[in-house]
Design an enzyme around this catalytic site. Structure first.
Site, PDB file in Angstrom:
ATOM      1  N   GLU A  14       4.714  -5.184   6.902  1.00  0.00           N
ATOM      2  CA  GLU A  14       3.639  -3.554   7.428  1.00  0.00           C
ATOM      3  C   GLU A  14       3.962  -3.573   9.086  1.00  0.00           C
ATOM      4  O   GLU A  14       4.240  -2.397  10.107  1.00  0.00           O
ATOM      5  CB  GLU A  14       2.098  -3.979   7.860  1.00  0.00           C
ATOM      6  CG  GLU A  14       1.507  -3.984   6.114  1.00  0.00           C
ATOM      7  CD  GLU A  14       1.519  -5.200   5.857  1.00  0.00           C
ATOM      8  OE1 GLU A  14       2.355  -5.919   5.919  1.00  0.00           O
ATOM      9  OE2 GLU A  14       0.254  -5.984   4.831  1.00  0.00           O
ATOM     10  N   GLY A  40       0.722  -5.084   0.628  1.00  0.00           N
ATOM     11  CA  GLY A  40      -0.700  -4.900  -0.543  1.00  0.00           C
ATOM     12  C   GLY A  40      -0.216  -5.412  -1.427  1.00  0.00           C
ATOM     13  O   GLY A  40      -1.218  -6.348  -2.168  1.00  0.00           O
ATOM     14  N   ALA A  79       0.698  -0.928   0.120  1.00  0.00           N
ATOM     15  CA  ALA A  79       0.100  -0.260  -0.248  1.00  0.00           C
ATOM     16  C   ALA A  79       0.973   1.365   0.037  1.00  0.00           C
ATOM     17  O   ALA A  79       2.505   1.117   0.592  1.00  0.00           O
ATOM     18  CB  ALA A  79      -0.428   0.222   0.997  1.00  0.00           C
ATOM     19  N   GLU A 103      -0.521  -9.104  -0.404  1.00  0.00           N
ATOM     20  CA  GLU A 103      -1.952  -9.730   0.350  1.00  0.00           C
ATOM     21  C   GLU A 103      -2.917  -9.371  -1.146  1.00  0.00           C
ATOM     22  O   GLU A 103      -3.516 -10.669  -1.680  1.00  0.00           O
ATOM     23  CB  GLU A 103      -2.187  -8.277   0.604  1.00  0.00           C
ATOM     24  CG  GLU A 103      -1.921  -8.761   2.004  1.00  0.00           C
ATOM     25  CD  GLU A 103      -2.445  -7.229   3.374  1.00  0.00           C
ATOM     26  OE1 GLU A 103      -2.205  -6.043   2.429  1.00  0.00           O
ATOM     27  OE2 GLU A 103      -3.055  -7.523   3.262  1.00  0.00           O
TER      28      GLU A 103
HETATM   29  N1  COA Z   1       4.675   3.186  -0.500  1.00  0.00           N
HETATM   30  C1  COA Z   1       5.064   4.422  -1.126  1.00  0.00           C
HETATM   31  N2  COA Z   1       5.861   4.148  -2.505  1.00  0.00           N
HETATM   32  C2  COA Z   1       7.090   2.776  -2.420  1.00  0.00           C
HETATM   33  C3  COA Z   1       6.481   2.290  -1.506  1.00  0.00           C
HETATM   34  C4  COA Z   1       5.207   1.827  -0.713  1.00  0.00           C
HETATM   35  N3  COA Z   1       4.928   0.862  -0.194  1.00  0.00           N
HETATM   36  N4  COA Z   1       7.528   1.429  -1.313  1.00  0.00           N
HETATM   37  C5  COA Z   1       8.123   1.803  -2.686  1.00  0.00           C
HETATM   38  N5  COA Z   1       7.699   3.496  -2.230  1.00  0.00           N
HETATM   39  C6  COA Z   1       8.631   3.919  -3.219  1.00  0.00           C
HETATM   40  C7  COA Z   1      10.140   4.760  -2.263  1.00  0.00           C
HETATM   41  O1  COA Z   1       9.639   5.687  -1.543  1.00  0.00           O
HETATM   42  C8  COA Z   1      10.658   5.355  -3.933  1.00  0.00           C
HETATM   43  O2  COA Z   1      10.360   6.415  -3.931  1.00  0.00           O
HETATM   44  P1  COA Z   1      11.335   7.846  -4.155  1.00  0.00           P
HETATM   45  O3  COA Z   1      11.399   7.608  -5.478  1.00  0.00           O
HETATM   46  O4  COA Z   1      10.355   9.464  -4.743  1.00  0.00           O
HETATM   47  O5  COA Z   1      12.285   8.032  -2.699  1.00  0.00           O
HETATM   48  C9  COA Z   1      10.723   4.228  -4.838  1.00  0.00           C
HETATM   49  O6  COA Z   1       9.309   3.604  -4.583  1.00  0.00           O
HETATM   50  C10 COA Z   1      11.146   3.252  -4.706  1.00  0.00           C
HETATM   51  O7  COA Z   1      11.610   2.762  -3.957  1.00  0.00           O
HETATM   52  P2  COA Z   1      13.137   2.529  -2.758  1.00  0.00           P
HETATM   53  O8  COA Z   1      13.070   2.638  -2.117  1.00  0.00           O
HETATM   54  O9  COA Z   1      14.746   4.138  -4.135  1.00  0.00           O
HETATM   55  O10 COA Z   1      13.712   1.536  -3.734  1.00  0.00           O
HETATM   56  P3  COA Z   1      14.542   0.568  -2.703  1.00  0.00           P
HETATM   57  O11 COA Z   1      15.395  -0.964  -4.432  1.00  0.00           O
HETATM   58  O12 COA Z   1      15.642   1.025  -1.975  1.00  0.00           O
HETATM   59  O13 COA Z   1      13.527  -0.660  -1.697  1.00  0.00           O
HETATM   60  C11 COA Z   1      12.256  -2.328  -0.730  1.00  0.00           C
HETATM   61  C12 COA Z   1      12.815  -1.573  -2.318  1.00  0.00           C
HETATM   62  C13 COA Z   1      10.571  -2.883  -1.753  1.00  0.00           C
HETATM   63  C14 COA Z   1      13.228  -3.165   0.285  1.00  0.00           C
HETATM   64  C15 COA Z   1      11.165  -0.424  -0.387  1.00  0.00           C
HETATM   65  O14 COA Z   1      11.025   0.418  -1.107  1.00  0.00           O
HETATM   66  C16 COA Z   1      10.727  -0.308   0.708  1.00  0.00           C
HETATM   67  O15 COA Z   1      10.736  -1.244   1.765  1.00  0.00           O
HETATM   68  N6  COA Z   1       9.052  -0.718   0.627  1.00  0.00           N
HETATM   69  C17 COA Z   1       8.333  -1.041   1.521  1.00  0.00           C
HETATM   70  C18 COA Z   1       7.714  -2.029   1.792  1.00  0.00           C
HETATM   71  C19 COA Z   1       6.576  -1.982   2.656  1.00  0.00           C
HETATM   72  O16 COA Z   1       6.594  -1.692   3.784  1.00  0.00           O
HETATM   73  N7  COA Z   1       5.493  -2.307   2.491  1.00  0.00           N
HETATM   74  C20 COA Z   1       4.279  -2.482   2.810  1.00  0.00           C
HETATM   75  C21 COA Z   1       3.675  -0.645   2.805  1.00  0.00           C
HETATM   76  S1  COA Z   1       1.881  -1.153   4.046  1.00  0.00           S
END
Ligand code: COA
Length: 261
Positions: A135, A112, A67, A115
């Site tokens: 989460e 999400g 999400a 999910e």
């Molecule tokens: N919601 C909003 N934005 C998200 C996102 C999310 N769930 N997951 C990634 N993004 C965005 C990042 O903020 C970043 O945006 P920016 O370039 O404007 O800063 C972009 O997507 C790229 O992500 P980034 O974190 O730079 O990539 P990475 O390769 O370093 O890491 C992940 C990849 C998947 C490990 C990391 O993005 C992450 O942990 N995401 C969240 C996962 C999460 O907690 N999901 C559950 C949400 S309820």
């Protein structure tokens, strides 16, 4: 309908591919994506030429990374509850699609996104896929059905390990625990999903629809009621021309021609 966060591609042979398309945000599910998913599922469900769905994510890196955290961060308790209920309803609709739904998990499937994959009937992962429910690292829990679908798929112990650790599970481990059905090289992912879908769609359409219904509805009933429901669906199918065709074709040693009636 025109979509801005999805690509909806109707392929040959009754297959539609829905691609979540926010690659700069790793295809994170904001309210617009959820709304468009809802509309796309309804549109494809109403289109009799569409018999199966493949759901995937845009870009090299992610299926769906969860999400949208920037939206979650601002939500009041009332809004957060409404957000969860809305997402749950959309994913329920996907799970109840009348034909097979395959998630082609092409990278991160987190929160999400995991999910969403769980709401699909079958999951095929690329070898670089990583799944999980982080989460708990945000002070939240799954809100789109994950706490219920994950234990039903991999069992309570493994589900709780994933839900409580928030750690990602690699593709091979996901395969070992039954979180995904198959793992393939990332270049082969969509072809593998299309190939499996075509095999399934060669079967009688109403049989597919009723098998999905028997599993979905049955899992929420007592074993006795679920078997009763199965018997009813079995009986209804015995009234179809496809059943007459399928059984005659077998006895006449020829391929069956199904019409979905
Ligand atoms: N919601 C909003 N934005 C998200 C996102 C999310 N769930 N997951 C990634 N993004 C965005 C990042 O903020 C970043 O945006 P920016 O370039 O404007 O800063 C972009 O997507 C790229 O992500 P980034 O974190 O730079 O990539 P990475 O390769 O370093 O890491 C992940 C990849 C998947 C490990 C990391 O993005 C992450 O942990 N995401 C969240 C996962 C999460 O907690 N999901 C559950 C949400 S309820």
């Amino acid at each position: 309908m025109a979509y801005t966060t999805l690509i909806v591609d109707r392929k040959d042979d009754g297959i539609a591919v829905i691609t979540v398309n926010r690659p700069d945000k790793l295809n994170a599910l904001n309210a617009q994506v959820i709304g468009e998913l809802d509309a796309a599922i309804a549109e494809l469900d109403a289109d009799a030429s569409v018999r199966g769905l493949i759901v995937t994510g845009s870009g090299e890196k992610a299926f769906v990374a969860g999400a949208d955290i920037s939206e979650l961060a601002k939500a009041t308790p009332i809004e957060a509850r409404a957000l969860a209920l809305r997402g749950q309803r959309v994913f329920d609709r996907l799970e109840r699609f009348r034909g097979p739904v395959i998630a082609a998990v092409n990278g991160f499937a987190l929160g999400g996104g995991c999910e969403l994959a769980l709401a699909c009937h079958i999951r095929i992962a690329s070898d670089n896929a990583r799944l999980g429910t982080p989460e708990v690292k945000l002070g939240l829990i799954c809100g789109y059905g994950g706490t219920q679908r994950l234990p039903r798929l991999v069992g309570r112990g493994r589900a709780l390990e994933i839900l409580l650790s928030g750690e990602m599970v690699g593709a091979e481990e996901a395969l070992r625990i039954g979180l995904v059905n198959r793992v393939v090289a990332k270049e082969a992912l969509l072809n593998e999903a299309m190939g499996l879908m075509k095999k399934m769609l060669a079967n009688a359409p109403l049989s597919l629809q009723y098998a999905i219904d028997a599993v979905n509805a049955g899992l929420d009933m007592s074993f006795e009621d679920a078997q009763d429901h199965e018997a009813t669906l079995f009986g209804v199918l015995a009234s179809t021309s496809d059943m007459a065709e399928g059984t005659s074709a077998f006895l006449e040693k020829r391929p069956a021609k199904f019409v979905g009636k």
